[in-house]
Every structure is written in C-alpha cells, then in structure tokens.
Design a protein around this motif. Structure first.
Motif, PDB file in Angstrom:
ATOM      1  N   ARG A  57      16.032  -6.023   7.792  1.00 32.21           N
ATOM      2  CA  ARG A  57      15.784  -6.313   6.382  1.00 32.21           C
ATOM      3  C   ARG A  57      15.313  -5.046   5.686  1.00 32.21           C
ATOM      4  N   LEU A  58      15.854  -4.795   4.527  1.00 34.16           N
ATOM      5  CA  LEU A  58      15.422  -3.638   3.749  1.00 34.16           C
ATOM      6  C   LEU A  58      14.147  -3.988   2.993  1.00 34.16           C
ATOM      7  N   ALA A  59      13.307  -2.983   2.775  1.00 34.64           N
ATOM      8  CA  ALA A  59      12.027  -3.203   2.094  1.00 34.64           C
ATOM      9  C   ALA A  59      12.243  -3.742   0.692  1.00 34.64           C
ATOM     10  N   GLN A  60      11.443  -4.743   0.341  1.00 33.83           N
ATOM     11  CA  GLN A  60      11.493  -5.338  -1.000  1.00 33.83           C
ATOM     12  C   GLN A  60      10.250  -4.871  -1.757  1.00 33.83           C
ATOM     13  N   LYS A  61      10.425  -3.919  -2.676  1.00 30.72           N
ATOM     14  CA  LYS A  61       9.271  -3.309  -3.338  1.00 30.72           C
ATOM     15  C   LYS A  61       8.877  -4.023  -4.631  1.00 30.72           C
ATOM     16  N   SER A  62       9.853  -4.523  -5.351  1.00 36.67           N
ATOM     17  CA  SER A  62       9.545  -5.126  -6.641  1.00 36.67           C
ATOM     18  C   SER A  62       9.033  -6.554  -6.471  1.00 36.67           C
ATOM     19  N   LYS A  63       8.392  -7.070  -7.532  1.00 34.27           N
ATOM     20  CA  LYS A  63       7.919  -8.451  -7.520  1.00 34.27           C
ATOM     21  C   LYS A  63       9.093  -9.407  -7.353  1.00 34.27           C
ATOM     22  N   LYS A  64      10.203  -9.068  -8.017  1.00 39.00           N
ATOM     23  CA  LYS A  64      11.396  -9.897  -7.932  1.00 39.00           C
ATOM     24  C   LYS A  64      11.928  -9.918  -6.498  1.00 39.00           C
ATOM     25  N   GLY A  65      11.853  -8.743  -5.846  1.00 41.05           N
ATOM     26  CA  GLY A  65      12.327  -8.642  -4.475  1.00 41.05           C
ATOM     27  C   GLY A  65      11.489  -9.472  -3.525  1.00 41.05           C
ATOM     28  N   ILE A  66      10.165  -9.495  -3.744  1.00 40.98           N
ATOM     29  CA  ILE A  66       9.269 -10.263  -2.880  1.00 40.98           C
ATOM     30  C   ILE A  66       9.515 -11.755  -3.059  1.00 40.98           C
ATOM     31  N   ILE A  67       9.718 -12.190  -4.287  1.00 46.42           N
ATOM     32  CA  ILE A  67      10.010 -13.606  -4.553  1.00 46.42           C
ATOM     33  C   ILE A  67      11.309 -14.015  -3.876  1.00 46.42           C
ATOM     34  N   SER A  68      12.306 -13.100  -3.952  1.00 51.84           N
ATOM     35  CA  SER A  68      13.592 -13.353  -3.296  1.00 51.84           C
ATOM     36  C   SER A  68      13.414 -13.487  -1.790  1.00 51.84           C
ATOM     37  N   LEU A  69      12.556 -12.653  -1.224  1.00 55.32           N
ATOM     38  CA  LEU A  69      12.310 -12.670   0.210  1.00 55.32           C
ATOM     39  C   LEU A  69      11.681 -13.993   0.639  1.00 55.32           C
ATOM     40  N   LEU A  70      10.802 -14.527  -0.198  1.00 56.95           N
ATOM     41  CA  LEU A  70      10.078 -15.751   0.139  1.00 56.95           C
ATOM     42  C   LEU A  70      10.903 -17.013  -0.087  1.00 56.95           C
ATOM     43  N   PHE A  71      11.692 -17.031  -1.169  1.00 60.13           N
ATOM     44  CA  PHE A  71      12.301 -18.296  -1.587  1.00 60.13           C
ATOM     45  C   PHE A  71      13.831 -18.318  -1.595  1.00 60.13           C
ATOM     46  N   ASN A  72      14.456 -17.166  -1.585  1.00 64.68           N
ATOM     47  CA  ASN A  72      15.909 -17.157  -1.696  1.00 64.68           C
ATOM     48  C   ASN A  72      16.497 -16.194  -0.672  1.00 64.68           C
ATOM     49  N   LYS A  73      16.664 -16.673   0.542  1.00 66.18           N
ATOM     50  CA  LYS A  73      17.079 -15.811   1.636  1.00 66.18           C
ATOM     51  C   LYS A  73      18.482 -15.232   1.444  1.00 66.18           C
ATOM     52  N   LYS A  74      19.289 -15.859   0.589  1.00 67.70           N
ATOM     53  CA  LYS A  74      20.637 -15.352   0.349  1.00 67.70           C
ATOM     54  C   LYS A  74      20.621 -13.982  -0.312  1.00 67.70           C
ATOM     55  N   ASN A  75      19.560 -13.690  -1.054  1.00 66.09           N
ATOM     56  CA  ASN A  75      19.479 -12.423  -1.778  1.00 66.09           C
ATOM     57  C   ASN A  75      18.767 -11.319  -0.998  1.00 66.09           C
ATOM     58  N   ILE A  76      18.360 -11.598   0.241  1.00 66.37           N
ATOM     59  CA  ILE A  76      17.688 -10.585   1.045  1.00 66.37           C
ATOM     60  C   ILE A  76      18.688  -9.502   1.455  1.00 66.37           C
ATOM     61  N   LYS A  77      18.332  -8.268   1.200  1.00 65.57           N
ATOM     62  CA  LYS A  77      19.213  -7.161   1.557  1.00 65.57           C
ATOM     63  C   LYS A  77      18.954  -6.740   3.004  1.00 65.57           C
ATOM     64  N   THR A  78      20.027  -6.526   3.748  1.00 62.60           N
ATOM     65  CA  THR A  78      19.917  -6.097   5.129  1.00 62.60           C
ATOM     66  C   THR A  78      20.796  -4.877   5.382  1.00 62.60           C
ATOM     67  N   LYS A  79      20.466  -4.163   6.430  1.00 61.03           N
ATOM     68  CA  LYS A  79      21.286  -3.030   6.866  1.00 61.03           C
ATOM     69  C   LYS A  79      21.719  -3.285   8.303  1.00 61.03           C
ATOM     70  N   LYS A  80      23.028  -3.209   8.538  1.00 58.53           N
ATOM     71  CA  LYS A  80      23.567  -3.419   9.877  1.00 58.53           C
ATOM     72  C   LYS A  80      23.536  -2.090  10.622  1.00 58.53           C
ATOM     73  N   VAL A  81      22.658  -2.007  11.628  1.00 53.81           N
ATOM     74  CA  VAL A  81      22.493  -0.760  12.382  1.00 53.81           C
ATOM     75  C   VAL A  81      23.454  -0.714  13.569  1.00 53.81           C
ATOM     76  N   LEU A  82      23.644  -1.838  14.244  1.00 55.22           N
ATOM     77  CA  LEU A  82      24.629  -1.954  15.318  1.00 55.22           C
ATOM     78  C   LEU A  82      25.604  -3.060  14.956  1.00 55.22           C
ATOM     79  N   ASP A  83      26.884  -2.786  15.148  1.00 53.71           N
ATOM     80  CA  ASP A  83      27.926  -3.692  14.664  1.00 53.71           C
ATOM     81  C   ASP A  83      28.817  -4.157  15.814  1.00 53.71           C
ATOM     82  N   ASN A  84      28.398  -5.259  16.464  1.00 48.05           N
ATOM     83  CA  ASN A  84      29.227  -5.929  17.473  1.00 48.05           C
ATOM     84  C   ASN A  84      29.629  -4.970  18.609  1.00 48.05           C
TER      85      ASN A  84
END
Length: 241
Positions: free
Chosen positions: A17-44
């Motif tokens: 999961r990428l760091a969520q710095k803004s207030k909007k980002g934190i709310i998204s992290l808590l309540f709307n998992k679809k909007n959580i940004k991720t980085k794929k480090v290893l791919d299959n």
C-alpha cells in the motif's frame, strides 16, 4: 542423486500500500478500499532453488530483490502465491535490527539463537566463536544501546553465520566494518557456501561479488524475472539494463 528443492516460489505476487498523506487519502484507506493505491513489487514470479545452490539476485533499485529475501525469511508475506522452504533459514538484511537494546551483547546472542530454534546447549557450543568473530571486546557484556552501529552490525553478522543455516540469505551487507572484518565475512560466507548441504542466496548490486560467490543468477526487472541461468550471462544482462 537428484538434489532436494529447498526454496520454491510459485506464482508469487507482492503488493504494498502506498502512503496516504492527505485527509482524503486516510478516509479512503479506512472506508473505501477500492481507492487504496498499491504498488506491485513482485508480479507473479516462480522459481526453484535446489539444496547446495548459490544464487545471486540482481536488478536495479526498486525491482523487488530485497522483497524476495523478506518473503523468504517470513518478515513479509505474499499478496498472492505460495512460498515453500525446507530447513533452517538465516537471513542477513538489516544487521542493526532485532536487538533488545537493554540486553547485553551476550544476552542478545542467546535471545537471537532461541528465536532461531537453537537450544541453550547448541548456543553454548557456538557462543565463544560468535564473540571471537564479532571482535567487540568487553562490550559483549555491555547493553547494546551503548554500541555503535558498526558494533551492532558485527554482532548481527557473527550470530547469523554461526548458526549453521540450511539456507543463508544475504541482502547487501558487505559494507560492514573495516577491510579486515570484510575479509573475515567473505571467508566465512565462502565456508558456508562450499558446504554442499547449504543453500546460498545473495542480493547485490556488485557484479564482482555476484560472480565470486554464485554460479546462478536471477535478474529482476519491474517485478518480473527476465533471466534465470548462468551467473556470467546474468551479469551481462544486468549491465545492459
């Protein structure tokens, strides 16, 4: 006689999961998992390492090399896929980490060995060798919080290489200490690597070190394995990147 497989990665993917710095980002992290940004480090990714093999993992920064060692060591877990290991694993990642700072160096040796499932008797048998190898003098009976980062690193390395691991995994730690201590580290690793029963895995940016210690190379790029084979060919492909 066919050698056993000691490490197996099967369709392994790792996302962070990428760091969520803004207030909007934190709310998204808590309540709307679809909007959580991720980085794929290893791919299959999938690969197998047999007992006694020495394998270097090469690639540019951020391509997933250290993540493989963390997954192998159980420090981190895959998002998808399976990881199978056989035998005792000793990983050398951050040599300063994992110490109880109010314990003495000697007490930390017993603690770390206990975590690695060694009995007190087994630890007693290697205690003097660890202390001699670390070469930190009377500080061995002082609290680790009084140590310099170099002293912690020396002790951490000494513990990791003396527990007789079935799998030794090292992530870029050859900057430890002065020249004479580095040479001592090199010699100890060669001793472990030359044991046909020990599996050796090395993450490094140094083609020279990779070629000196390993016969096989895995080359990572953008989270995928783009080459798996002879170390010299792997190094040439790595340099082209």
């Amino acid at each position: 006689m066919k050698k056993k497989i000691t490490v197996k990665f099967k369709n392994v993917t790792k996302e962070y999961r990428l760091a969520q710095k803004s207030k909007k980002g934190i709310i998204s992290l808590l309540f709307n998992k679809k909007n959580i940004k991720t980085k794929k480090v290893l791919d299959n990714i999938s690969f197998e390492i047999k007992k006694g093999e020495s394998v270097a993992i090469l690639g540019k920064n951020g391509m997933g090399k250290s993540t493989i060692i963390k997954l192998l060591s159980g420090i981190s877990y895959p998002t998808n896929g399976d990881i199978i290991t056989e035998g005792k694993i000793s990983s050398i990642l951050e040599l300063n980490a994992g110490f109880e700072t109010d314990f003495t160096g000697r007490e930390n040796i017993y603690l770390k060995c206990q975590i690695l499932d060694l009995t007190k008797e087994e630890t007693d048998n290697i205690l003097d060798k660890i202390i001699e190898f670390a070469d930190i003098g009377e500080y061995i009976d002082e609290p680790v919080r009084t140590y310099s980062s170099g002293m912690r690193a020396r002790l951490g390395f000494a513990i990791s290489v003396h527990i007789k691991p079935d799998i030794l995994a090292i992530d870029e730690v050859f900057s430890v200490g002065d020249y004479s201590f580095k040479q001592k580290c090199f010699n100890k690793i060669k001793e472990i690597k030359n044991d046909e029963n020990a599996t050796f895995i090395l993450v490094t940016h140094s083609p020279e070190i990779a070629e000196e210690f390993c016969t096989r190379g895995l080359l990572l790029d953008k989270g995928k394995i783009i080459y798996d084979g002879k170390i010299k060919t792997c190094i040439n492909q790595y340099l082209k990147l």
